[in-house]
Design a protein around this motif. Structure first.
Motif, PDB file in Angstrom:
ATOM      1  N   ALA A 102       4.019 -19.539   5.459  1.00 32.42           N
ATOM      2  CA  ALA A 102       3.793 -18.258   4.435  1.00 32.42           C
ATOM      3  C   ALA A 102       2.552 -18.798   3.197  1.00 32.42           C
ATOM      4  O   ALA A 102       2.654 -18.255   3.454  1.00 32.42           O
ATOM      5  N   ARG A 103       2.221 -19.596   3.301  1.00 27.93           N
ATOM      6  CA  ARG A 103       0.974 -20.399   2.830  1.00 27.93           C
ATOM      7  C   ARG A 103      -0.263 -20.033   3.151  1.00 27.93           C
ATOM      8  O   ARG A 103      -1.019 -19.908   2.350  1.00 27.93           O
ATOM      9  N   ALA A 104      -0.081 -19.561   4.472  1.00 24.09           N
ATOM     10  CA  ALA A 104      -1.154 -19.239   5.772  1.00 24.09           C
ATOM     11  C   ALA A 104      -1.398 -18.297   5.678  1.00 24.09           C
ATOM     12  O   ALA A 104      -2.358 -17.720   5.459  1.00 24.09           O
ATOM     13  N   TRP A 105      -1.105 -17.502   4.779  1.00 25.85           N
ATOM     14  CA  TRP A 105      -1.276 -15.583   4.524  1.00 25.85           C
ATOM     15  C   TRP A 105      -2.064 -15.971   3.153  1.00 25.85           C
ATOM     16  O   TRP A 105      -1.306 -15.940   1.934  1.00 25.85           O
ATOM     17  N   SER A 106      -2.697 -14.392   3.387  1.00 24.19           N
ATOM     18  CA  SER A 106      -3.817 -14.635   1.464  1.00 24.19           C
ATOM     19  C   SER A 106      -3.125 -12.474   1.226  1.00 24.19           C
ATOM     20  O   SER A 106      -3.174 -11.883   2.682  1.00 24.19           O
ATOM     21  N   PHE A 107      -3.187 -12.534   1.076  1.00 30.15           N
ATOM     22  CA  PHE A 107      -3.015 -10.756   0.365  1.00 30.15           C
ATOM     23  C   PHE A 107      -4.162 -10.295  -0.510  1.00 30.15           C
ATOM     24  O   PHE A 107      -4.212 -10.904  -1.919  1.00 30.15           O
ATOM     25  N   THR A 108      -4.217  -9.379  -0.146  1.00 28.28           N
ATOM     26  CA  THR A 108      -5.620  -7.996  -1.014  1.00 28.28           C
ATOM     27  C   THR A 108      -5.259  -7.245  -1.639  1.00 28.28           C
ATOM     28  O   THR A 108      -4.777  -6.847  -0.158  1.00 28.28           O
ATOM     29  N   THR A 109      -5.047  -6.717  -2.824  1.00 33.51           N
ATOM     30  CA  THR A 109      -4.982  -5.043  -2.914  1.00 33.51           C
ATOM     31  C   THR A 109      -6.122  -4.497  -3.958  1.00 33.51           C
ATOM     32  O   THR A 109      -6.457  -4.953  -4.466  1.00 33.51           O
ATOM     33  N   CYS A 110      -6.549  -3.330  -2.918  1.00 32.56           N
ATOM     34  CA  CYS A 110      -8.202  -2.648  -3.778  1.00 32.56           C
ATOM     35  C   CYS A 110      -7.710  -1.154  -4.028  1.00 32.56           C
ATOM     36  O   CYS A 110      -6.928  -1.039  -3.240  1.00 32.56           O
ATOM     37  N   LEU A 111      -8.853  -0.892  -4.579  1.00 34.79           N
ATOM     38  CA  LEU A 111      -8.788   0.482  -4.955  1.00 34.79           C
ATOM     39  C   LEU A 111     -10.050   0.695  -4.987  1.00 34.79           C
ATOM     40  O   LEU A 111     -11.002   0.678  -4.964  1.00 34.79           O
ATOM     41  N   VAL A 112      -9.748   2.422  -3.614  1.00 36.43           N
ATOM     42  CA  VAL A 112     -10.635   2.788  -3.231  1.00 36.43           C
ATOM     43  C   VAL A 112     -11.477   3.582  -3.533  1.00 36.43           C
ATOM     44  O   VAL A 112     -10.430   4.593  -3.095  1.00 36.43           O
ATOM     45  N   ARG A 113     -13.138   4.290  -3.537  1.00 34.50           N
ATOM     46  CA  ARG A 113     -13.107   5.383  -3.930  1.00 34.50           C
ATOM     47  C   ARG A 113     -12.528   6.131  -5.008  1.00 34.50           C
ATOM     48  O   ARG A 113     -11.859   7.564  -5.038  1.00 34.50           O
ATOM     49  N   ASP A 114     -12.012   5.385  -6.104  1.00 34.42           N
ATOM     50  CA  ASP A 114     -11.063   5.801  -7.181  1.00 34.42           C
ATOM     51  C   ASP A 114     -10.004   6.032  -6.732  1.00 34.42           C
ATOM     52  O   ASP A 114      -8.788   7.068  -7.768  1.00 34.42           O
ATOM     53  N   ARG A 115      -9.599   5.919  -5.916  1.00 38.39           N
ATOM     54  CA  ARG A 115      -8.316   7.490  -5.110  1.00 38.39           C
ATOM     55  C   ARG A 115      -7.270   6.843  -4.368  1.00 38.39           C
ATOM     56  O   ARG A 115      -6.593   6.607  -4.106  1.00 38.39           O
ATOM     57  N   TYR A 116      -7.413   5.326  -3.303  1.00 37.54           N
ATOM     58  CA  TYR A 116      -6.563   4.658  -3.020  1.00 37.54           C
ATOM     59  C   TYR A 116      -6.676   3.735  -2.468  1.00 37.54           C
ATOM     60  O   TYR A 116      -7.174   2.159  -3.254  1.00 37.54           O
ATOM     61  N   LEU A 117      -5.495   3.120  -2.808  1.00 34.26           N
ATOM     62  CA  LEU A 117      -4.808   1.569  -2.787  1.00 34.26           C
ATOM     63  C   LEU A 117      -4.801   1.184  -1.506  1.00 34.26           C
ATOM     64  O   LEU A 117      -4.304   1.842  -0.395  1.00 34.26           O
ATOM     65  N   VAL A 118      -5.076  -0.107  -1.123  1.00 36.08           N
ATOM     66  CA  VAL A 118      -5.844  -0.706   0.567  1.00 36.08           C
ATOM     67  C   VAL A 118      -5.716  -1.881   0.299  1.00 36.08           C
ATOM     68  O   VAL A 118      -6.102  -2.412  -0.713  1.00 36.08           O
ATOM     69  N   SER A 119      -4.205  -1.909   1.039  1.00 36.64           N
ATOM     70  CA  SER A 119      -3.671  -3.462   0.971  1.00 36.64           C
ATOM     71  C   SER A 119      -4.103  -4.172   2.619  1.00 36.64           C
ATOM     72  O   SER A 119      -4.242  -4.119   3.450  1.00 36.64           O
TER      73      SER A 119
END
Length: 288
Positions: free
Chosen positions: A222-239
């Protein structure tokens, strides 16, 4: 936290002409890259490309059979963006690549199994493509204006521990965290090659001390996985979810997911307000 280096905020690619240099630099630096665009930005160039038939390849029958014109165009553009992105990091021509699909629907490049991983997400006008040479990758995108009912769906999406924590949050924070959790789980199951076939409630997340999402399972795998969530175009969540197949996860610490000004989840309210702006600000990493 032990983990892998984050690939950073998604990079905007306005059309087939790029810019691709930053994408290639990111890919060479951390082993993967995520790009975002809109199908409208690519539409004219894609449809006028004399190599469109070859770019669609085995996807062309699916494109022609689409019931709605807008859906067909978005489908075609998303595949063109995916081929151009893969071609950029492989330093080859897009038409030289052949996209296939694994049993779970995950796109892959014929001849590059185990060497390059792909993931594709699209919602409304947004298209997101991830490429990775370090291990399986998955991306998901949702508009922050989408209202997903926690009361109706938490049993299908959340583990009991997640549901308990979410239920204790104020309603607006709960809606924002629930949507973020949804995108993380879809990105992760895509990276696993399972997509919606795997019940989201069987996957547990917890929040690290720095606000980043990590798998609740604390095993070395499980520790081999990384996760990021970003706010794109001030409108979309991208994970994004990515597993590094070549790193010893039993030691060392991963680099942070990036700095964020303020708690971005606080902005994901029932009234999106400034989130609906049409400008194109830099993507922001969500860590709160």
């Amino acid at each position: 936290m032990t983990g892998v280096e984050a690939s950073g905020a998604p990079l905007h690619v306005a059309g087939p002409e790029g810019p691709w240099e930053e994408v290639c630099d990111r890919f060479e630096s951390v082993g993967r890259a995520v790009v975002h665009t809109t199908w409208g930005e690519w539409l004219t160039a894609a449809l006028l490309d004399p190599e469109l038939r070859g770019l669609l390849g085995r996807d062309r029958p699916r494109y022609r059979q689409g019931p709605a014109a807008a859906g067909r165009l978005a489908f075609a553009v998303s595949r063109v963006v995916m081929k151009h992105t893969a071609a950029a990091v492989l330093h080859t021509a897009p038409a030289a690549l052949d996209i296939a699909y694994l049993p779970g629907g995950q796109p892959t490049l014929r001849g590059f199994g185990g060497e390059l991983w792909l993931s594709l997400a699209h919602t409304e006008e947004l298209i997101v493509v991830a490429v990775s040479r370090s291990g399986p990758v998955g991306v998901d995108a949702e508009a922050v204006t989408r209202r997903v009912s926690f009361e109706a769906l938490h049993g299908q999406v959340c583990t009991p521990q997640e549901a308990e924590l979410l239920a204790a949050l104020p309603e607006d924070r709960r809606a924002a965290r629930f949507l973020r959790l949804w995108t993380l789980k879809e990105a992760y199951t895509k990276a696993l090659g399972q997509g919606m076939r795997r019940g989201f409630a069987t996957v547990g997340f917890r929040w690290g001390g720095d606000g980043r999402a990590v798998l609740a399972d604390d095993s070395p795998a499980a520790r081999a996985w990384s996760f990021t969530t970003c706010l794109v175009r001030d409108r979309y969540l991208v994970s994004e979810a990515c597993r590094d197949t070549g790193r010893d996860t039993g030691r060392g610490g991963g680099r942070g997911a990036g700095h964020v000004a303020g708690q971005v989840e606080d902005r994901l309210r029932d009234d999106p307000g400034p989130l609906a702006r049409t400008g194109l600000p830099p993507a922001q990493t969500v860590r709160s």
